[in-house]
Scaffold this active site. Structure first.
Site, short mmCIF file in Angstrom:
data_model
loop_
_atom_site.label_atom_id
_atom_site.label_comp_id
_atom_site.label_asym_id
_atom_site.label_seq_id
_atom_site.Cartn_x
_atom_site.Cartn_y
_atom_site.Cartn_z
CG MET A 1 -3.37 3.87 2.56
SD MET A 1 -3.83 2.43 3.42
CE MET A 1 -4.84 3.85 4.98
CG LEU B 1 -2.58 -1.23 1.15
CD1 LEU B 1 -2.69 -1.38 2.59
CD2 LEU B 1 -3.22 0.28 0.72
CB CYS B 2 2.46 3.88 -1.37
SG CYS B 2 1.60 3.91 -2.98
NE ARG B 3 -1.97 11.59 -0.42
CZ ARG B 3 -2.41 12.25 -1.75
NH1 ARG B 3 -1.30 12.56 -2.64
NH2 ARG B 3 -2.57 13.86 -1.12
#
Length: 388
Positions: free
Chosen positions: A367, A339-341
């Protein structure tokens, strides 16, 4: 005279000079503080840059050497062999930061102390300046203990310069004493105008020195890099890490292509430019919608600390993108959902992890998609969670 009753000068020229000196002093002090702060910012940025991105640069150098060696083994051309040897030598000869700093400290400790300058008989200019300074700055000319100590420390510097016959150093000391506010003539003294002019000239020289130092700092490699994002250097490091990971993935794919190709196959144009991105270097990475991630999935969050603190998935592992290469050994032997932004950084990490033989899947939309799917998040310290 109090702050409520400012000095009123009858001489317009003196009033103008007093104001110019005060403004120039403020400009000099402001510039000096800014330059000192810039020096600290550059030093800190350089340290973090080497700590976070150093392993990535090391990996890229190693991949360069491996690719060059694979090409040399395939072609046997003398020039390719030479390039491979040069690339490998660069990897072997590059010390890590700790070793480099240790070597520097050892060299400094072993270095012989510098020879003191040879004392000479002072010339006429040095004698003249020395006598003048001794008359003006002698400690006995003051009865105030603090002023006597200041004068004694200054005269000690004068004596040292005179002992070596250094007329230039004595001239600088004379200028320093003449323009020092502590030695300034009284406001109503007839010598005040001359002192103000000298002080203004001296301040101009100090501003030029500070400006030159600022230009020097800004033109260093780290200074130019920091200037790309002075307000958010952490994001700049993050972007650099993404670029380096993408380059590492491209080089890894090129190396695997070279090693897997039949022995008789000639080297094509892609080998001559192994870092050029092509579709074959970036196959479709495994991905999944945020809503479809299993409840018991092993999650890897590669965002920065402030993003993690604002809101993250409870139980996820947190390794910022710039630390993934150095900390890859911490990852479990299980499928990783990264996961990242919004999914860009995590895609680069998944690309890299897959190249290393790990089972990794990118969470599309990051996210933001996780939050949009109504999946739970927590904030550090119990704060209300949100995506930063």
């Amino acid at each position: 005279m109090t702050a409520q009753s400012p000095v009123r000068w009858s001489d317009p020229e003196q009033q103008e000079l007093e104001e110019r000196v005060a403004a120039t002093e403020l400009a000099w002090l402001t510039m000096d503080v800014d330059v000192q702060a810039l020096r600290v910012e550059i030093d800190n940025f350089a340290l973090i840059h080497h700590q976070l991105l150093g392993p990535l640069y090391t990996r890229l150098d190693e991949l360069d050497a491996l690719i060059a060696e694979a090409v040399a083994a395939r072609t046997g051309h003398p020039e390719d062999v030479r390039r491979a040897a040069d690339a490998r030598r660069q990897v072997d000869e590059l010390p890590d930061l700790e070793s480099l700093f240790a070597d520097i400290q050892e060299q400094e400790a072993a270095a012989a102390p510098p020879e003191p300058p040879t004392r000479v008989r002072p010339g006429k200019d040095a004698q003249r300046i020395y006598r003048d300074l001794a008359r003006r700055a002698h400690p006995d000319l003051s009865t105030d203990p603090a002023e006597q100590r200041r004068r004694s420390a200054f005269i000690a510097r004068v004596n040292e310069a005179y002992a070596y016959g250094d007329a230039e150093a004595l001239a600088r000391l004379a200028e320093e004493w003449s323009t020092d506010p502590e030695a300034a003539p009284a406001v109503d003294s007839p010598d005040r105008l001359a002192w103000l002019r000298q002080r203004l000239e001296w301040l101009g020289g100090k501003i030029a020195e500070v400006a030159a130092e600022q230009v020097r700092l800004e033109n260093t490699a780290m200074g130019e890099l920091l200037a790309l994002s002075p307000q958010d250097p952490d994001r700049l490091l993050e972007e650099l890490a993404e670029q380096l990971l993408a380059k590492a993935a491209a080089q890894q794919a090129e190396l695997e292509r070279l090693l897997a190709a039949p022995a008789g196959q000639p080297v094509d144009d892609r080998t001559e430019n192994p870092t050029q991105e092509t579709q074959t270097m970036f196959p479709q990475i495994p991905s999944i919608d945020a809503a479809a991630v299993p409840a018991d999935a092993v999650l890897l969050d590669v965002r920065e600390q402030d993003e993690w603190d604002a809101g993250h998935v409870d139980g996820a592992r947190h390794i910022p993108i710039g630390e993934v290469v150095a900390r890859i050994g911490e990852l479990p032997d299980a499928r990783l959902y990264v996961l990242c932004r919004v999914g860009g950084r995590s895609a680069q990490v998944v690309q890299y992890l897959v190249q290393q033989g790990l089972d990794a899947v990118n969470v599309d939309g990051g996210m933001f998609a996780w939050e949009g799917a109504g999946r739970p998040m927590v904030g550090t310290g119990g704060a209300e969670a949100f995506v930063l």
